[in-house]
Each structure stands twice: as structure tokens, then as C-alpha cells.
Write a protein that holds these residues in place. Structure first.
Motif, PDB file in Angstrom:
ATOM      1  N   ASN A 104       0.821  -1.203   0.000  1.00  0.00           N
ATOM      2  CA  ASN A 104       0.000   0.000   0.000  1.00  0.00           C
ATOM      3  C   ASN A 104       0.858   1.258   0.000  1.00  0.00           C
ATOM      4  O   ASN A 104       0.522   2.255  -0.650  1.00  0.00           O
ATOM      5  CB  ASN A 104      -0.927  -0.005   1.225  1.00  0.00           C
ATOM      6  CG  ASN A 104      -1.853  -1.204   1.221  1.00  0.00           C
ATOM      7  OD1 ASN A 104      -1.519  -2.257   1.754  1.00  0.00           O
ATOM      8  ND2 ASN A 104      -3.010  -1.087   0.601  1.00  0.00           N
ATOM      9  N   GLU A 153      -6.724  -1.551  -1.385  1.00  0.00           N
ATOM     10  CA  GLU A 153      -6.418  -1.466   0.045  1.00  0.00           C
ATOM     11  C   GLU A 153      -7.510  -2.095   0.903  1.00  0.00           C
ATOM     12  O   GLU A 153      -7.244  -2.573   2.009  1.00  0.00           O
ATOM     13  CB  GLU A 153      -6.215  -0.004   0.454  1.00  0.00           C
ATOM     14  CG  GLU A 153      -5.703   0.148   1.872  1.00  0.00           C
ATOM     15  CD  GLU A 153      -5.352   1.573   2.208  1.00  0.00           C
ATOM     16  OE1 GLU A 153      -4.150   1.865   2.384  1.00  0.00           O
ATOM     17  OE2 GLU A 153      -6.280   2.426   2.264  1.00  0.00           O
ATOM     18  N   THR A 156      -6.694  -5.657   1.614  1.00  0.00           N
ATOM     19  CA  THR A 156      -5.595  -5.746   2.578  1.00  0.00           C
ATOM     20  C   THR A 156      -6.123  -5.656   4.000  1.00  0.00           C
ATOM     21  O   THR A 156      -5.677  -6.396   4.897  1.00  0.00           O
ATOM     22  CB  THR A 156      -4.581  -4.618   2.335  1.00  0.00           C
ATOM     23  OG1 THR A 156      -4.112  -4.677   0.987  1.00  0.00           O
ATOM     24  CG2 THR A 156      -3.395  -4.736   3.284  1.00  0.00           C
ATOM     25  N   ASP A 159      -7.987  -8.760   5.111  1.00  0.00           N
ATOM     26  CA  ASP A 159      -7.079  -9.850   5.436  1.00  0.00           C
ATOM     27  C   ASP A 159      -6.636  -9.820   6.899  1.00  0.00           C
ATOM     28  O   ASP A 159      -6.079 -10.808   7.401  1.00  0.00           O
ATOM     29  CB  ASP A 159      -5.840  -9.797   4.528  1.00  0.00           C
ATOM     30  CG  ASP A 159      -6.166 -10.167   3.089  1.00  0.00           C
ATOM     31  OD1 ASP A 159      -7.241 -10.763   2.852  1.00  0.00           O
ATOM     32  OD2 ASP A 159      -5.366  -9.839   2.188  1.00  0.00           O
TER      33      ASP A 159
END
Length: 251
Positions: A104, A153, A156, A159
Motif C-alpha cells: 500500500n 487497500e 488488505t 485480510d
């Protein structure tokens, strides 16, 4: 008659994870959803420029547009500075995984220079020198990379469900506090009106009316105080300061 374009194009708004996922199952879903709301604010701002800038001709309107563009850039920078200074390092410490947000961070770097050129264009262009084709070329040089980052993002953050939910909540609380902090010299004059004017309380059927998580009086403070010195610029916002969508001023 086809509906007039609004600030949900040409860059498509992002679906909020909480629309289809249970927020109570893990706080990472809350974080990803809140980030989606923030990203959609940035996308609406970009779209509102893209839709209206080609139609602006009057010198005063151009001056207001260029100020709105500066405010939008500041809003994006404030968002990403909060991530880089607070969210990213705190997530590294919490997860004990150095570089967990490196991808990122690299995406931030990919569009940084292009956004700086856009900021300089908006600051330095005189109304009688303004040409949409020139500004469009500047925007097109960074917008795809920015949009890719805003979209990717979210996954991400989803996750993070592999980590402790309460720990993720603690990290996010610190990030929210940092985002609302008053360090930025133009937070109240430029960033807050731009944020509030790009919220849509009706999005996805109005199920996200709690965003942004600010006290009820903030829209009143923005409308009656913070936004007073540049009222012409906020005509380009696609919503009023209470998050109610409205037709674009220049169509």
C-alpha cells in the motif's frame, strides 16, 4: 431522458464490505468498511471535478474550481498521511510483521508525484489560463493509480481477520483519533468542507448513515462557520454538508 451524470462516475464507487458481511464477526470488517466510506469520499470528489470542470468558463467559477481542486488534493494527502504516520506503523507493531503494508505504501508513492503536479496546477493557474484539456491530462496521469490503490487497500484490511479482533479495533481507534486531530493547517477551512460535501448518506440504500463518525453538530459548524470564506468552491460538492446528494452545479 437519460439521467444526468453524478459523482459516481467515471470512477465507480466501491462496495462496502459490511453490505454483505457481518461486521460483528470480526472488527477487520468494520475497519475495511470505514475505509471504503473514506475512499468513496475521495472518489466522489475526483468524479465531481471530472464531471464539472469541462463546463466551467466564467473566471470566478474557474477560480472557485481551482480552489476546490486544491482542497481535494489536501483531503487525499491528509487521508494518506494519517495512514502512513499512524495506521501502517501501528499495524506493523500489532501484527509483528514488518512491511505488512508495504504494498500500500508503494501504491501511495506511485501517484504521489502526479498529485503534486495537479496541486501545483490548481495553485498556479490563473482563471484566464485555465484549459480543461490541460488539467485533464494532469489528472489522467495519476488517477488510475490512485483508484487502483483505493480499491485494493480494502482487501488488505479484510485480510486482518487472521489477527485478534480486539487488537485490530484498538489500532483503528488510534487511527480515527489521528484523522480527526487538528494538526493540518487547513483542516477546518478546506479539508472538512470537502469531506462533508462528498459524503452520501443515501449510498447503498442509506445503510451507512453513521458515517462519518463525527458529532451531530459538525455539519452545522462546517456550513455556518468553516466553509464561509470559500462558499463558491463548495458549489462543486456533489452533496450538501449533511450528506444529502444534490445535482451537480455545472452540468
Amino acid at each position: 431522458m437519460a439521467p444526468k451524470p453524478w459523482a459516481d462516475e467515471p470512477f465507480a464507487l466501491l462496495e462496502t464490505p459490511s453490505k454483505t458481511m457481518d461486521k460483528s464477526s470480526h472488527y477487520a470488517i468494520v475497519v475495511a468498511s470505514e475505509m471504503t466510506h473514506s475512499h468513496n469520499v475521495l472518489i466522489r470528489g475526483l468524479n465531481s471535478i471530472y464531471q464539472q470542470a469541462p463546463l466551467v468558463k466564467n473566471p470566478q467559477d474557474v477560480e472557485d474550481l481551482l480552489f476546490y481542486c486544491q482542497a481535494w488534493v489536501m483531503m487525499v494527502h491528509h487521508h494518506h498521511e494519517t495512514e502512513e504516520e499512524t495506521l501502517f506503523p501501528d499495524l506493523e507493531e500489532f501484527t509483528q510483521k514488518p512491511g505488512i503494508m508495504a504494498g500500500n505504501q508503494a501504491q501511495h508513492n506511485a501517484f504521489h508525484d502526479g498529485m503534486e503536479k495537479f496541486s501545483e496546477y490548481a495553485k498556479n493557474t490563473k482563471p484566464d489560463e485555465y484549459k480543461w484539456d490541460e488539467m485533464k491530462a494532469v489528472i489522467d496521469a495519476f488517477a488510475p493509480s490512485l483508484y487502483t490503490h483505493l480499491r485494493e487497500e480494502i482487501q488488505t484490511l479484510l485480510d486482518l481477520r487472521q489477527y485478534d479482533s480486539d487488537g485490530v479495533k484498538t489500532v483503528w481507534g488510534k487511527t480515527e483519533d489521528a484523522a480527526k486531530g487538528g494538526k493540518h493547517p487547513h483542516l477546518f477551512e478546506m479539508i472538512m468542507p470537502c469531506v462533508m460535501g462528498n459524503v452520501d448518506k443515501t449510498y447503498e440504500g442509506g445503510i451507512h448513515k453513521e458515517f462519518p463518525p463525527w458529532p451531530f453538530f459538525i455539519p452545522y459548524a462546517v456550513h455556518y462557520w468553516f466553509a464561509r470564506s470559500h462558499t463558491g468552491a463548495w458549489r462543486f460538492c456533489p452533496s450538501d454538508f449533511w450528506g444529502n446528494p444534490r445535482p451537480l452545479t455545472f452540468q
